[in-house]
Design a protein around this motif. Structure first.
Motif, PDB file in Angstrom:
ATOM      1  N   VAL A  52    -110.331  68.453   6.334  1.00 58.35           N
ATOM      2  CA  VAL A  52    -109.340  67.946   5.383  1.00 58.35           C
ATOM      3  C   VAL A  52    -109.736  66.508   5.069  1.00 58.35           C
ATOM      4  O   VAL A  52    -109.838  65.683   5.979  1.00 58.35           O
ATOM      5  N   SER A  53    -109.989  66.235   3.814  1.00 60.06           N
ATOM      6  CA  SER A  53    -110.343  64.887   3.370  1.00 60.06           C
ATOM      7  C   SER A  53    -109.225  64.348   2.504  1.00 60.06           C
ATOM      8  O   SER A  53    -108.782  65.024   1.572  1.00 60.06           O
ATOM      9  N   THR A  54    -108.793  63.142   2.809  1.00 62.62           N
ATOM     10  CA  THR A  54    -107.787  62.487   1.979  1.00 62.62           C
ATOM     11  C   THR A  54    -108.307  61.109   1.610  1.00 62.62           C
ATOM     12  O   THR A  54    -108.884  60.408   2.449  1.00 62.62           O
ATOM     13  N   ALA A  55    -108.122  60.744   0.356  1.00 56.63           N
ATOM     14  CA  ALA A  55    -108.592  59.452  -0.130  1.00 56.63           C
ATOM     15  C   ALA A  55    -107.417  58.614  -0.591  1.00 56.63           C
ATOM     16  O   ALA A  55    -106.445  59.131  -1.138  1.00 56.63           O
ATOM     17  N   ALA A  56    -107.530  57.331  -0.345  1.00 57.34           N
ATOM     18  CA  ALA A  56    -106.546  56.363  -0.821  1.00 57.34           C
ATOM     19  C   ALA A  56    -107.298  55.269  -1.573  1.00 57.34           C
ATOM     20  O   ALA A  56    -108.294  54.739  -1.064  1.00 57.34           O
ATOM     21  N   VAL A  57    -106.849  54.955  -2.764  1.00 63.71           N
ATOM     22  CA  VAL A  57    -107.470  53.900  -3.563  1.00 63.71           C
ATOM     23  C   VAL A  57    -107.051  52.552  -3.001  1.00 63.71           C
ATOM     24  O   VAL A  57    -105.860  52.278  -2.831  1.00 63.71           O
ATOM     25  N   LEU A  58    -108.039  51.720  -2.689  1.00 61.95           N
ATOM     26  CA  LEU A  58    -107.768  50.365  -2.213  1.00 61.95           C
ATOM     27  C   LEU A  58    -107.699  49.385  -3.375  1.00 61.95           C
ATOM     28  O   LEU A  58    -106.863  48.497  -3.401  1.00 61.95           O
ATOM     29  N   SER A  59    -108.619  49.541  -4.323  1.00 63.02           N
ATOM     30  CA  SER A  59    -108.616  48.710  -5.529  1.00 63.02           C
ATOM     31  C   SER A  59    -109.546  49.340  -6.546  1.00 63.02           C
ATOM     32  O   SER A  59    -110.370  50.194  -6.215  1.00 63.02           O
ATOM     33  N   GLY A  60    -109.402  48.903  -7.770  1.00 61.06           N
ATOM     34  CA  GLY A  60    -110.248  49.420  -8.828  1.00 61.06           C
ATOM     35  C   GLY A  60    -110.372  48.416  -9.948  1.00 61.06           C
ATOM     36  O   GLY A  60    -109.544  47.514 -10.087  1.00 61.06           O
ATOM     37  N   ALA A  61    -111.433  48.583 -10.727  1.00 66.46           N
ATOM     38  CA  ALA A  61    -111.652  47.692 -11.863  1.00 66.46           C
ATOM     39  C   ALA A  61    -112.414  48.440 -12.946  1.00 66.46           C
ATOM     40  O   ALA A  61    -113.266  49.286 -12.652  1.00 66.46           O
ATOM     41  N   VAL A  62    -112.108  48.116 -14.175  1.00 69.78           N
ATOM     42  CA  VAL A  62    -112.869  48.629 -15.312  1.00 69.78           C
ATOM     43  C   VAL A  62    -114.078  47.713 -15.461  1.00 69.78           C
ATOM     44  O   VAL A  62    -113.922  46.502 -15.589  1.00 69.78           O
ATOM     45  N   THR A  63    -115.266  48.283 -15.409  1.00 69.24           N
ATOM     46  CA  THR A  63    -116.481  47.479 -15.539  1.00 69.24           C
ATOM     47  C   THR A  63    -117.064  47.532 -16.945  1.00 69.24           C
ATOM     48  O   THR A  63    -117.804  46.643 -17.325  1.00 69.24           O
ATOM     49  N   GLU A  64    -116.730  48.561 -17.694  1.00 70.48           N
ATOM     50  CA  GLU A  64    -117.164  48.693 -19.089  1.00 70.48           C
ATOM     51  C   GLU A  64    -116.105  49.462 -19.853  1.00 70.48           C
ATOM     52  O   GLU A  64    -115.483  50.363 -19.299  1.00 70.48           O
ATOM     53  N   LEU A  65    -115.925  49.114 -21.120  1.00 69.04           N
ATOM     54  CA  LEU A  65    -115.028  49.872 -21.979  1.00 69.04           C
ATOM     55  C   LEU A  65    -115.480  49.739 -23.417  1.00 69.04           C
ATOM     56  O   LEU A  65    -115.535  48.639 -23.965  1.00 69.04           O
ATOM     57  N   ASP A  66    -115.854  50.847 -24.000  1.00 73.65           N
ATOM     58  CA  ASP A  66    -116.145  50.921 -25.427  1.00 73.65           C
ATOM     59  C   ASP A  66    -115.131  51.889 -26.011  1.00 73.65           C
ATOM     60  O   ASP A  66    -115.355  53.104 -26.023  1.00 73.65           O
ATOM     61  N   ASP A  67    -114.026  51.339 -26.448  1.00 72.14           N
ATOM     62  CA  ASP A  67    -112.908  52.152 -26.931  1.00 72.14           C
ATOM     63  C   ASP A  67    -113.305  52.949 -28.171  1.00 72.14           C
ATOM     64  O   ASP A  67    -112.829  54.062 -28.370  1.00 72.14           O
ATOM     65  N   ARG A  68    -114.179  52.396 -28.993  1.00 73.58           N
ATOM     66  CA  ARG A  68    -114.579  53.096 -30.228  1.00 73.58           C
ATOM     67  C   ARG A  68    -115.363  54.365 -29.940  1.00 73.58           C
ATOM     68  O   ARG A  68    -115.151  55.383 -30.570  1.00 73.58           O
ATOM     69  N   SER A  69    -116.285  54.280 -28.971  1.00 74.37           N
ATOM     70  CA  SER A  69    -117.096  55.465 -28.660  1.00 74.37           C
ATOM     71  C   SER A  69    -116.438  56.356 -27.621  1.00 74.37           C
ATOM     72  O   SER A  69    -116.910  57.465 -27.376  1.00 74.37           O
ATOM     73  N   GLY A  70    -115.373  55.868 -26.976  1.00 75.22           N
ATOM     74  CA  GLY A  70    -114.690  56.669 -25.968  1.00 75.22           C
ATOM     75  C   GLY A  70    -115.451  56.757 -24.665  1.00 75.22           C
ATOM     76  O   GLY A  70    -115.405  57.775 -23.971  1.00 75.22           O
ATOM     77  N   LYS A  71    -116.137  55.673 -24.301  1.00 72.72           N
ATOM     78  CA  LYS A  71    -116.905  55.620 -23.046  1.00 72.72           C
ATOM     79  C   LYS A  71    -116.409  54.446 -22.217  1.00 72.72           C
ATOM     80  O   LYS A  71    -116.090  53.384 -22.757  1.00 72.72           O
ATOM     81  N   ALA A  72    -116.360  54.632 -20.909  1.00 73.01           N
ATOM     82  CA  ALA A  72    -115.905  53.571 -20.013  1.00 73.01           C
ATOM     83  C   ALA A  72    -116.539  53.762 -18.646  1.00 73.01           C
ATOM     84  O   ALA A  72    -117.089  54.828 -18.340  1.00 73.01           O
ATOM     85  N   ALA A  73    -116.443  52.715 -17.823  1.00 74.34           N
ATOM     86  CA  ALA A  73    -116.934  52.777 -16.450  1.00 74.34           C
ATOM     87  C   ALA A  73    -115.949  52.047 -15.546  1.00 74.34           C
ATOM     88  O   ALA A  73    -115.335  51.060 -15.951  1.00 74.34           O
ATOM     89  N   VAL A  74    -115.811  52.566 -14.331  1.00 79.61           N
ATOM     90  CA  VAL A  74    -114.925  51.954 -13.342  1.00 79.61           C
ATOM     91  C   VAL A  74    -115.642  51.846 -12.009  1.00 79.61           C
ATOM     92  O   VAL A  74    -116.582  52.595 -11.726  1.00 79.61           O
TER      93      VAL A  74
END
Length: 176
Positions: free
Chosen positions: A106-128
């Protein structure tokens, strides 16, 4: 000729002045609110927030799986993904089921933190980048806890932002 005598009521004058001032303030507030709602930076900030929320949830989903609920977990993986990653999960589903049922983990994950590193809203591509704490519990023994950083690529779909690639982020000094 009769002279008409007029007297000014100071309360009436004050009421008129306050009414004009209130109307002016309301008009200014309305224009400011309209401009803020139609500002490109506000729309971009909302898109960034949407990407971060979707990315964190998808990465958490991809690191959570219970051998008692394999189909539910794999459905969550598939619902969180798109493109080649989604196709790999669909095609490898039977093999995943066998591995998970054999391991009985059984694997459970908890998010500690996150950030958007790239966002191209026009092309619909992003990275986190998402920092996680993953706890893996085997049938025997103590749970193993591991913290890791994951890099996810997201693509906007008709169903919202979904993971199109996922991998470990490099840790430590990677300079050669």
């Amino acid at each position: 000729m009769a002279r008409v005598r007029t007297t000014r009521n100071p309360l009436l004058v004050a009421a008129i002045v306050l009414t004009v001032a209130a109307a002016g303030a309301a008009g200014w507030g309305g224009v400011s609110r309209y401009e803020a709602a139609h500002d490109d930076s506000a729309a971009y900030a909302q898109a960034r927030d949407d990407v971060l929320a979707a990315g964190e949830q998808a990465v958490q989903n991809m690191n959570t799986l219970d051998h008692h609920k394999v189909d539910e977990g794999l459905d969550s993986w598939e619902d969180s993904t798109t493109g080649d990653l989604h196709q790999q999960l669909v095609e490898g589903r039977a093999a995943f089921v066998k591995q998970i049922e054999a391991a009985k983990t059984v694997s459970t994950a908890a998010v500690l933190s996150g950030a958007v590193t790239e966002l191209d809203d026009r092309s619909g591509k992003a990275a986190v980048m998402v920092a996680l704490r993953v706890t893996v519990t085997a049938p025997k023994g103590e749970p193993a806890v591991k913290e890791s950083r994951m890099l996810g690529q997201l693509t906007r779909t008709s169903g919202g932002w979904k993971l199109s690639a996922l991998g470990q982020a490099p840790v430590g000094n990677t300079a050669g």
